[in-house]
Design a protein around this motif. Structure first.
Motif, PDB file in Angstrom:
ATOM      1  N   ASP A   1       9.026 -40.750  20.717  1.00  0.00           N
ATOM      2  CA  ASP A   1       9.936 -39.874  20.854  1.00  0.00           C
ATOM      3  C   ASP A   1       9.314 -38.385  21.158  1.00  0.00           C
ATOM      4  OD1 ASP A   1      11.965 -37.998  20.097  1.00  0.00           O
ATOM      5  OD2 ASP A   1      12.060 -38.741  18.243  1.00  0.00           O
TER       6      ASP A   1
ATOM      7  N   SER B   1      13.546 -40.543  29.543  1.00  0.00           N
ATOM      8  CA  SER B   1      14.945 -40.554  29.110  1.00  0.00           C
ATOM      9  C   SER B   1      15.026 -39.182  28.204  1.00  0.00           C
ATOM     10  CB  SER B   1      15.103 -41.726  27.965  1.00  0.00           C
ATOM     11  OG  SER B   1      16.222 -41.476  27.079  1.00  0.00           O
TER      12      SER B   1
ATOM     13  N   LYS C   1       7.146 -46.758  23.129  1.00  0.00           N
ATOM     14  CA  LYS C   1       7.550 -45.706  23.572  1.00  0.00           C
ATOM     15  C   LYS C   1       7.579 -44.594  22.408  1.00  0.00           C
ATOM     16  CE  LYS C   1      12.332 -46.737  21.815  1.00  0.00           C
ATOM     17  NZ  LYS C   1      12.222 -48.017  21.330  1.00  0.00           N
TER      18      LYS C   1
ATOM     19  N   THR D   1      15.337 -38.830  23.276  1.00  0.00           N
ATOM     20  CA  THR D   1      14.378 -38.162  24.012  1.00  0.00           C
ATOM     21  C   THR D   1      12.946 -38.995  24.213  1.00  0.00           C
ATOM     22  OG1 THR D   1      15.546 -36.313  24.308  1.00  0.00           O
ATOM     23  CG2 THR D   1      13.337 -36.276  25.521  1.00  0.00           C
ATOM     24  N   PHE D   2      12.650 -39.851  25.334  1.00  0.00           N
ATOM     25  CA  PHE D   2      11.505 -41.037  25.101  1.00  0.00           C
ATOM     26  C   PHE D   2      10.666 -40.711  26.251  1.00  0.00           C
ATOM     27  CE2 PHE D   2      15.018 -42.935  22.466  1.00  0.00           C
ATOM     28  CZ  PHE D   2      14.195 -42.974  21.338  1.00  0.00           C
TER      29      PHE D   2
ATOM     30  N   TRP E   1      12.188 -49.635  29.605  1.00  0.00           N
ATOM     31  CA  TRP E   1      11.204 -48.917  28.526  1.00  0.00           C
ATOM     32  C   TRP E   1      11.733 -48.668  27.151  1.00  0.00           C
ATOM     33  CZ3 TRP E   1       8.232 -45.266  32.125  1.00  0.00           C
ATOM     34  CH2 TRP E   1       7.330 -46.156  32.952  1.00  0.00           C
ATOM     35  N   ILE E   2      13.237 -48.523  27.215  1.00  0.00           N
ATOM     36  CA  ILE E   2      13.712 -48.039  25.909  1.00  0.00           C
ATOM     37  C   ILE E   2      13.739 -49.318  24.976  1.00  0.00           C
ATOM     38  CG2 ILE E   2      16.170 -49.352  26.594  1.00  0.00           C
ATOM     39  CD1 ILE E   2      15.344 -45.829  24.855  1.00  0.00           C
TER      40      ILE E   2
ATOM     41  N   LYS F   1      19.993 -47.416  15.883  1.00  0.00           N
ATOM     42  CA  LYS F   1      20.576 -47.557  17.102  1.00  0.00           C
ATOM     43  C   LYS F   1      21.132 -46.357  17.766  1.00  0.00           C
ATOM     44  CE  LYS F   1      24.510 -50.083  19.335  1.00  0.00           C
ATOM     45  NZ  LYS F   1      25.588 -51.164  18.976  1.00  0.00           N
TER      46      LYS F   1
ATOM     47  N   PRO G   1      18.950 -42.039  31.464  1.00  0.00           N
ATOM     48  CA  PRO G   1      17.705 -42.013  32.408  1.00  0.00           C
ATOM     49  C   PRO G   1      17.715 -40.741  33.329  1.00  0.00           C
ATOM     50  CG  PRO G   1      19.559 -43.452  32.803  1.00  0.00           C
ATOM     51  CD  PRO G   1      20.045 -42.839  31.648  1.00  0.00           C
TER      52      PRO G   1
ATOM     53  N   VAL H   1      18.147 -44.480  19.324  1.00  0.00           N
ATOM     54  CA  VAL H   1      17.670 -45.188  20.913  1.00  0.00           C
ATOM     55  C   VAL H   1      18.621 -44.742  21.921  1.00  0.00           C
ATOM     56  CG1 VAL H   1      17.633 -47.283  21.912  1.00  0.00           C
ATOM     57  CG2 VAL H   1      16.578 -46.955  19.939  1.00  0.00           C
ATOM     58  N   LEU H   2      20.072 -44.508  21.431  1.00  0.00           N
ATOM     59  CA  LEU H   2      21.119 -44.246  22.480  1.00  0.00           C
ATOM     60  C   LEU H   2      21.134 -42.761  22.663  1.00  0.00           C
ATOM     61  CD1 LEU H   2      23.902 -46.378  21.287  1.00  0.00           C
ATOM     62  CD2 LEU H   2      22.568 -46.697  23.083  1.00  0.00           C
TER      63      LEU H   2
ATOM     64  N   GLY I   1      19.268 -39.787  25.675  1.00  0.00           N
ATOM     65  CA  GLY I   1      19.678 -40.982  25.914  1.00  0.00           C
ATOM     66  C   GLY I   1      20.160 -41.308  27.198  1.00  0.00           C
TER      67      GLY I   1
END
Length: 165
Positions: free
Chosen positions: A30, A130, A28, A85-86, A22-23, A78, A135, A81-82, A133
């Motif tokens: 935030d 997430s 997705k 918290t999603f 899903w990332i 980037k 899982p 994403v890394l 960053g």
């Protein structure tokens, strides 16, 4: 297989959810801002047109060679994403499963027991996948957040499957 969650029960199609991918999904959200920002309906065509226009205007002004600011923006995205918290809305997955008309509730099966929500409430649920960053390996693979964010600080954890009844 512990990271896989099934949607099954009173549905036409069983759906297998893999939170690990899903990332990369554009749906997705935030979670640090999702419940605090005002809900705005997004017209996807309008958003696409605006983004395309902005890109085209930038190309005309600055040429096809990407300036350092664009590179910086890509690095920022980037990093976001890394380290973000999603979550992702459950609604499209339930719609793809095609819930039968006689279904009334959605049960979230956890290690501690079942949590039941009406179909309407479940359509507003956000699945957290997430935190910072990382899982959700220890108490995941997904967390359940109510659509109004009322359980943001204490989401439903250890969800193993989603059963439509």
């Amino acid at each position: 297989m512990e990271s896989i969650v099934m949607i099954k029960g009173n549905v036409q199609f069983q759906i297998t959810l893999d939170p690990g991918v899903w990332i990369f999904d554009d749906r997705k959200v935030d979670l640090t801002t999702y419940f605090t920002e005002e809900a705005a309906t997004i017209d996807e065509i309008e958003e696409y047109t605006k983004a395309t226009s902005k890109h085209w205007e930038r190309e005309i002004r600055e040429g096809a060679i990407h300036p350092p600011t664009l590179k910086t923006e890509k690095i920022y995205e980037k990093q976001k994403v890394l380290n973000g918290t999603f979550g992702i809305p459950l609604k499209p997955f339930l719609e793809n499963a095609v819930i039968f008309e006689d279904a009334t509730t959605v049960n979230f099966v956890t290690k501690e027991g079942n949590i039941s929500l009406s179909i309407e409430e479940a359509l507003n649920v956000v699945l957290g996948f997430s935190i910072n960053g990382k899982p959700l390996k220890e108490d995941g693979p997904i967390h359940i957040y109510y659509g109004d964010g009322s359980n943001y600080s204490n989401p439903i954890k250890n969800v193993k499957e989603i059963v439509v009844v």
